[in-house]
Design a protein around this motif. Structure first.
Motif, short mmCIF file in Angstrom:
data_model
loop_
_atom_site.label_atom_id
_atom_site.label_comp_id
_atom_site.label_asym_id
_atom_site.label_seq_id
_atom_site.Cartn_x
_atom_site.Cartn_y
_atom_site.Cartn_z
N PRO A 85 0.81 -1.22 0.00
CA PRO A 85 0.00 0.00 0.00
C PRO A 85 0.84 1.27 0.00
N TRP A 86 2.06 1.21 0.54
CA TRP A 86 2.92 2.40 0.59
C TRP A 86 3.88 2.44 -0.60
N GLY A 87 3.81 1.45 -1.48
CA GLY A 87 4.73 1.41 -2.63
C GLY A 87 4.39 2.46 -3.67
N GLU A 88 5.40 2.88 -4.43
CA GLU A 88 5.17 3.89 -5.46
C GLU A 88 4.84 3.23 -6.79
N SER A 89 3.85 3.78 -7.48
CA SER A 89 3.46 3.22 -8.77
C SER A 89 2.91 4.32 -9.65
N ASP A 90 3.18 4.20 -10.97
CA ASP A 90 2.62 5.16 -11.92
C ASP A 90 1.29 4.65 -12.47
N SER A 91 0.82 3.55 -11.94
CA SER A 91 -0.37 2.90 -12.49
C SER A 91 -1.59 3.83 -12.55
N GLN A 92 -1.82 4.59 -11.46
CA GLN A 92 -3.03 5.43 -11.44
C GLN A 92 -2.93 6.61 -12.40
N VAL A 93 -1.72 7.20 -12.49
CA VAL A 93 -1.54 8.35 -13.40
C VAL A 93 -1.75 7.89 -14.84
N ILE A 94 -1.15 6.76 -15.18
CA ILE A 94 -1.31 6.22 -16.53
C ILE A 94 -2.78 5.87 -16.79
N PHE A 95 -3.37 5.20 -15.83
CA PHE A 95 -4.76 4.75 -16.00
C PHE A 95 -5.69 5.93 -16.27
N LYS A 96 -5.52 7.00 -15.51
CA LYS A 96 -6.39 8.17 -15.69
C LYS A 96 -6.16 8.82 -17.06
N ALA A 97 -4.89 8.89 -17.46
CA ALA A 97 -4.58 9.49 -18.76
C ALA A 97 -5.22 8.67 -19.89
N VAL A 98 -5.16 7.35 -19.76
CA VAL A 98 -5.74 6.49 -20.81
C VAL A 98 -7.27 6.62 -20.81
N VAL A 99 -7.86 6.58 -19.63
CA VAL A 99 -9.32 6.72 -19.55
C VAL A 99 -9.78 8.04 -20.16
N ASP A 100 -9.10 9.13 -19.81
CA ASP A 100 -9.46 10.45 -20.37
C ASP A 100 -9.35 10.43 -21.90
N ALA A 101 -8.26 9.84 -22.40
CA ALA A 101 -8.04 9.81 -23.85
C ALA A 101 -9.12 8.99 -24.56
N VAL A 102 -9.43 7.83 -24.00
CA VAL A 102 -10.41 6.93 -24.65
C VAL A 102 -11.80 7.58 -24.62
N ARG A 103 -12.14 8.19 -23.50
CA ARG A 103 -13.44 8.88 -23.39
C ARG A 103 -13.52 10.04 -24.39
N ASP A 104 -12.48 10.86 -24.44
CA ASP A 104 -12.50 12.03 -25.32
C ASP A 104 -12.48 11.62 -26.80
N ALA A 105 -11.72 10.58 -27.12
CA ALA A 105 -11.68 10.11 -28.52
C ALA A 105 -13.05 9.58 -28.93
N GLY A 106 -13.70 8.86 -28.01
CA GLY A 106 -15.06 8.35 -28.29
C GLY A 106 -16.03 9.49 -28.52
N GLY A 107 -15.92 10.54 -27.68
CA GLY A 107 -16.78 11.71 -27.83
C GLY A 107 -16.56 12.39 -29.18
N GLU A 108 -15.28 12.49 -29.55
CA GLU A 108 -14.95 13.19 -30.79
C GLU A 108 -15.42 12.42 -32.02
N ARG A 109 -15.34 11.10 -31.97
CA ARG A 109 -15.76 10.34 -33.17
C ARG A 109 -17.26 10.02 -33.11
N GLY A 110 -17.90 10.39 -31.99
CA GLY A 110 -19.35 10.22 -31.89
C GLY A 110 -19.79 8.81 -31.58
N LYS A 111 -18.89 8.00 -31.03
CA LYS A 111 -19.23 6.62 -30.69
C LYS A 111 -18.22 6.10 -29.67
#
Ligand code: NAP
Length: 265
Positions: A85-111
């Protein structure tokens, strides 16, 4: 489908390249270093994919890669959750960036895009409860936060699924297409792990469920190849054209898996 694979140089990612090609998907690998990827794949496999260089924390670059390549789906295996639980990881930062990108790309292409994310076994509920297994054995906690982020998305933002395996081992260090595996297919279940073994021990106050979780955990070890094949095979079930999520059973769900060969054990 045309799939943007983020994290293609990793343990899971390399097997995903092979499985996605085996299941007749087009692969666009999004990696920090194309030379690293080419050194890890046989030329015959590397020659079958497109490669985009970029960082998985760069949401705008991921969105651009999705839209420019015309991808219908994204698989994210980049980053790795820290054990402690105290270990360092970039997992959450990466995960949020990917989620934002996938959501925004879906919005932009309309699907909305179809997307598979990697989580861990701790996201699954203890049978008969709505309590995650990670409450009893608190490791790899970044996966829980990543899962919460997916659950917080508005409907139809992303047609997501989260694969939640326990420890995965390699069957082979050789990456080949078509893939070869001597193992059974995975048995999968949403929210609760399939084929859980209960015990009277769980009724021991305070520590019972922790002990039973620990007893069950080794039964859920699978191989990297099995999990890659599971995702690639599910992506054959359509792009959501006819329904919200094509023919896949797993949309909007955390999915637990066990080796099909472990059924009788
Ligand atoms: N392995 C297991 O037994 C296991 C079990 C359960 C769940 N999981 C989960 O499955 C996922 C994948 O695990 P794994 O074993 O495949 O991890 P891994 O071998 O450590 O691979 C991580 C991948 O992420 C990439 N990456 C990291 N930071 C990046 C960044 N800023 N930009 C672009 N790419 C970046 C790495 O690329 P570089 O090559 O450029 O570093 C690499 O391709 C993780 O979420 C992990 O927690 C793994």
């Amino acid at each position: 489908m045309k799939v943007l694979l983020i994290g293609a140089t990793g343990n899971v990612g390399l097997r995903l390249v092979a499985s996605l090609l085996t299941h007749n998907h087009s692969v666009v690998a999004y990696v920090r270093s194309s030379s690293k990827l080419s050194s890890l794949l046989p030329p015959s496999v590397y020659g079958q994919i497109a490669v985009v260089e970029g960082d998985a924390t760069d949401s705008a670059a991921i969105k651009k890669a999705i839209l420019e390549a015309g991808c219908d789906a994204v698989v994210n295996s980049a980053g790795r959750a820290a054990l402690a639980p105290w270990g360092e990881s970039d997992s959450q930062v990466i995960f949020k960036a990917v989620v934002d990108a996938v959501r925004d790309a879906g919005g932009e292409r309309g699907k909305p895009l179809r997307a598979w994310f990697l989580g861990g076994m701790g996201v699954m509920y203890y049978p008969g409860t709505e309590v995650m297994l990670s409450r009893y054995i608190p490791i790899y906690l970044a996966h829980n936060k990543n899962h919460a982020l997916l659950k917080s998305l508005p409907p139809n933002a992303i047609t997501w699924s989260m694969l939640c395996p326990s420890h995965m081992t390699p069957e082979s260090t050789t990456i080949s297409v078509p893939t070869k595996s001597s193992r059974s297919q995975l048995i999968a279940n949403a929210t609760n792990l399939p084929l859980w073994k209960g015990s009277w021990i769980e009724y021991i106050p305070l520590i019972g469920k922790m002990i039973v979780t620990g007893m069950n955990a080794p039964r859920y070890m699978t191989t990297l190849e099995q999990n890659a094949d599971f995702i690639a095979s599910d992506l054959e079930s359509g792009d959501g054209e006819s329904r919200w999520c094509g023919e896949s059973r797993w949309c909007g769900m955390a999915v637990g898996v066990i080796d099909g060969g472990a059924k009788a054990k």
